[in-house]
Design an enzyme around this catalytic site. Structure first.
Site, PDB file in Angstrom:
ATOM      1  N   SER A 156       0.837  -1.187   0.000  1.00  0.00           N
ATOM      2  CA  SER A 156       0.000   0.000   0.000  1.00  0.00           C
ATOM      3  C   SER A 156       0.883   1.253   0.000  1.00  0.00           C
ATOM      4  CB  SER A 156      -0.949  -0.057   1.199  1.00  0.00           C
ATOM      5  OG  SER A 156      -1.960   0.916   1.093  1.00  0.00           O
ATOM      6  N   HIS A 193      -1.598  -0.552  -4.821  1.00  0.00           N
ATOM      7  CA  HIS A 193      -3.021  -0.450  -5.160  1.00  0.00           C
ATOM      8  C   HIS A 193      -3.470   0.993  -4.958  1.00  0.00           C
ATOM      9  CE1 HIS A 193      -4.410  -1.511  -0.749  1.00  0.00           C
ATOM     10  NE2 HIS A 193      -3.705  -0.419  -0.804  1.00  0.00           N
TER      11      HIS A 193
END
Length: 670
Positions: free
Chosen positions: A95, A118
């Site tokens: 992340s 992401h």
């Protein structure tokens, strides 16, 4: 030296490494509000400001991510610091932690580490307008993050935005991250998986659990190893991790059930699956499909309306499963189908059972071997295999670096008939038209170029044994190599033309060779690749005349050299460019030389170099492909029943031809 700035809940560590080096350890969630133990942007900024006289910072990361705003601030703080940043991903950079890693001048990953990218996500409340505004905020964060990923990987910002915009978690091993440009090298094992000094394993392992239930199987296994570590976690931390993973599992099953959750026919089955922690979302999905299909046969004896004419539902399934197979084989897919992650953990037998369920056939009666055999008779299973192989083929074709792609004109033709090309250089000269007079007639010259495309191909075969053994990873990579071979075949055809007639080139429509004194495109020999030879060649190019009359005044765009003259070409171009930038005067190379685009081709003989005009100026070299194949290699199913195997035929229809001699000049060298 530990930073005096971190709080009791902080797990940021910084220590001197000797000399002018320091080590910064970011182990744990990002942002003060994310979890019990964390690393905040303020701590990192204050710590970096306190480092004086440091010329190299070794940043070690093991984090599941956290606050986007803190992560962006940490990234910018590291980028601003004048020291050289060496980033090592010890365990996971997921992340927003993966964005922090992009701040490294060098990013190293052990083969046992993971990186995950992401789109930013969050939760909020409010009315529709407030939710839309918050979606705009998330999009703004994505745009900012895309700039950082793009700067590190050299991928276009648009490609990175597509990666962030598909809603998927994109996992990379060390080798995959290096291939994608997000990491620079594979690191040794001296730090991989180690705990930061003075940090309990539970303090940085908690966050990984929220990814385990939705990660591909090969990634989930590594995450479990990293989360569990060599030291047993305290009961409280272990409980938090288990509960987080269980919440994710139940949530995914509930979402997959959809409207069936309220259907009395399936309610007990769904509830039981949610309450049974041993039931994975993937297993639930397979069982749900089987229950929905049990006892049913599609209308029309096996015909399914979604399959007709490549219906959307069929296409989505085939594309998603095909992308999953390609990604599992280690091939990068620029924009994978959003549903591909649902198939990442499925082996070939599970895919076969899913295809049987989609075709309305019960798969409970089949064992592994029987399910695969039965699925080969459905439309979906061979289609998804062919889809994966086709994408692999195209990826190899587009990624293979071949020099002719820089300067040739690419066209599509409709059939195998001889193609007649009227030349741009044969357009008639415009004549004066007196007042009241008729316009004089003119016609395109009759010396048109003629060529025809030819067919090249091979058959690759997947044996029955390989299907049973699920050896699809290696097999999916074979078409990638075939795509590369197709591009090399084009290059062989192109540069084989240069070697024709003893290096004089192919015989043209006027019965003379491509490079001929009568064509005024064959320079006198020179001792080496130098400015004098280039200037003479440019003059010949400038003075080319159209067949219909008038000077073409062509400008050289490409410098085409054999591998033996590559260094000489680079030196010549760089010297000219440097002189132009510095504004040098006197005996320097002319600036136009620095503007040439170098084309290096090892297939060319070492005794000549060439300059060529842009294809927009004049017809020169044409590479043609079949329009029905989209001018690229294609793959078609080829069932080999007598061999008990499934085959695929790779076909590439292509031709290469010089249509005019006026756009290229040859300069022999001693």
């Amino acid at each position: 030296m530990p930073s005096p700035l971190h709080s009791a809940k902080s797990i940021l560590r910084v220590r001197a490494m000797g000399g002018a080096s320091a080590e910064l350890l970011i182990y744990g969630d990002i942002g003060e509000s994310w979890a019990g133990s964390s690393v905040s942007a303020k701590e990192v900024v204050d710590t970096l400001n306190a480092l004086s006289g440091v010329t190299e910072i070794n940043v070690r990361i093991n984090s599941a991510g956290g606050s986007v705003t803190d992560g962006l601030a940490i990234y910018n703080a590291l980028r601003r610091h004048p020291a050289r940043k060496l980033v090592t991903i010890d365990g996971v950079a997921a992340s927003i932690a993966s964005l922090i890693a992009m701040a490294g001048d060098v990013v190293a990953m052990p083969r046992t580490s993971l990186l995950m990218i992401h789109a930013p996500w969050s939760t909020t409340t409010g009315n529709a307008d407030e939710l839309r505004r918050f979606a705009d905020v998330l999009d703004g964060w994505s745009s900012t993050m895309a700039e950082a990923y793009s700067a590190k990987s050299n991928q276009p910002v648009a490609s990175v935005l597509a990666l962030l915009g598909d809603g998927a978690d994109h996992w990379y091993t060390g080798d995959e991250a290096v291939a994608a440009g997000f990491a620079d090298e594979i690191a040794g094992m001296e730090h991989a998986g180690n705990t930061a000094p003075g940090v309990d394993p539970a303090e940085y392992a908690q966050g990984f659990s929220r990814f385990i239930s939705r990660a591909p199987a090969r990634i989930a296994a590594s995450l479990r190893d990293l989360a569990e570590g060599a030291t047993a976690m305290p009961d409280a931390a272990q409980k938090d991790m288990i509960l987080a993973a269980e919440r994710d599992r139940r949530s995914m099953i509930r979402a997959m059930a959809g409207a069936n959750f309220d259907d009395p026919k399936y309610r007990d089955f769904v509830t039981h699956s949610m309450d049974n922690s041993a039931v994975t979302p993937e297993a639930f999905g397979h069982d749900l499909l089987a229950r929905m299909a049990a006892g049913r046969e599609p209308i029309g004896g096996g015909f399914h309306p979604e399959h007709a004419a490549g219906g959307r539902a069929c296409g989505d399934f085939v594309n998603a499963a095909g992308d999953a197979l390609v990604i599992r084989a280690g091939i990068t897919v620029a924009k994978p189908h959003a549903g591909s992650r649902d198939f990442m953990t499925m082996d070939v037998a599970e895919l076969a059972r899913a295809c049987l369920s989609r075709a309305g056939k019960s798969n409970r009666e089949f064992d592994r071997v029987g399910a695969i055999r039965a699925a080969l008779s459905t439309s979906d299973f061979p289609a998804l295999l062919g889809n994966a192989l086709g994408k692999s083929l195209r990826t190899g074709y587009e990624a293979e670096p071949q020099s002719h792609a820089l300067w040739a004109r690419f066209v599509q033709v409709e059939d195998f008939k001889p193609q007649i090309r009227a030349l741009l250089s044969s357009a008639p000269e415009l004549l004066h038209v007196p007042e009241g007079s008729e316009y004089p007639h003119g016609a395109i010259g009759d010396d048109s170029a003629v060529y025809a495309v030819a067919k090249f191909g091979r058959i690759i075969r997947l044996t029955w044994e390989a299907l049973i053994n699920d050896d699809l990873g290696a097999f999916v990579r074979v078409p990638q190599a075939m795509g590369q071979a197709a591009r090399r075949k084009e290059a062989d055809l192109v540069y084989g033309l240069f070697a024709a007639n003893g290096g004089a080139g192919p015989t043209m429509q006027d019965t003379k060779t491509l490079f001929h004194a009568d064509h005024a495109n064959l320079a006198t020999g020179t001792a080496s690749l130098d400015a004098a030879g280039l200037s003479y060649a440019r003059t010949l190019l400038r003075k080319q005349t159209a067949k219909g009359g008038g000077l073409l005044n062509l400008q050289p765009r490409y410098l085409i050299v054999p591998a033996e003259l590559e260094t000489a070409a680079e030196t010549l171009l760089a010297t000219s460019q440097r002189a132009a930038v510095q504004g040098s005067s006197g005996n320097v190379l002319p600036s136009w030389i620095g503007g040439l685009i170098p084309v290096v081709e090892p297939r060319l003989a070492a005794n000549a170099f060439y300059i060529a005009a842009a294809p927009e100026q004049v017809d020169t070299l044409e590479v043609a492909g079949l329009a029905s194949d989209r001018a690229a290699p294609v793959i078609e199913e080829h069932n080999e029943f007598v061999r008990d195997s499934q085959g695929w035929k790779v076909r590439h229809v292509v031709a290469a031809a010089f249509t005019d001699w006026r756009g290229i000049v040859k300069v022999p060298v001693a």
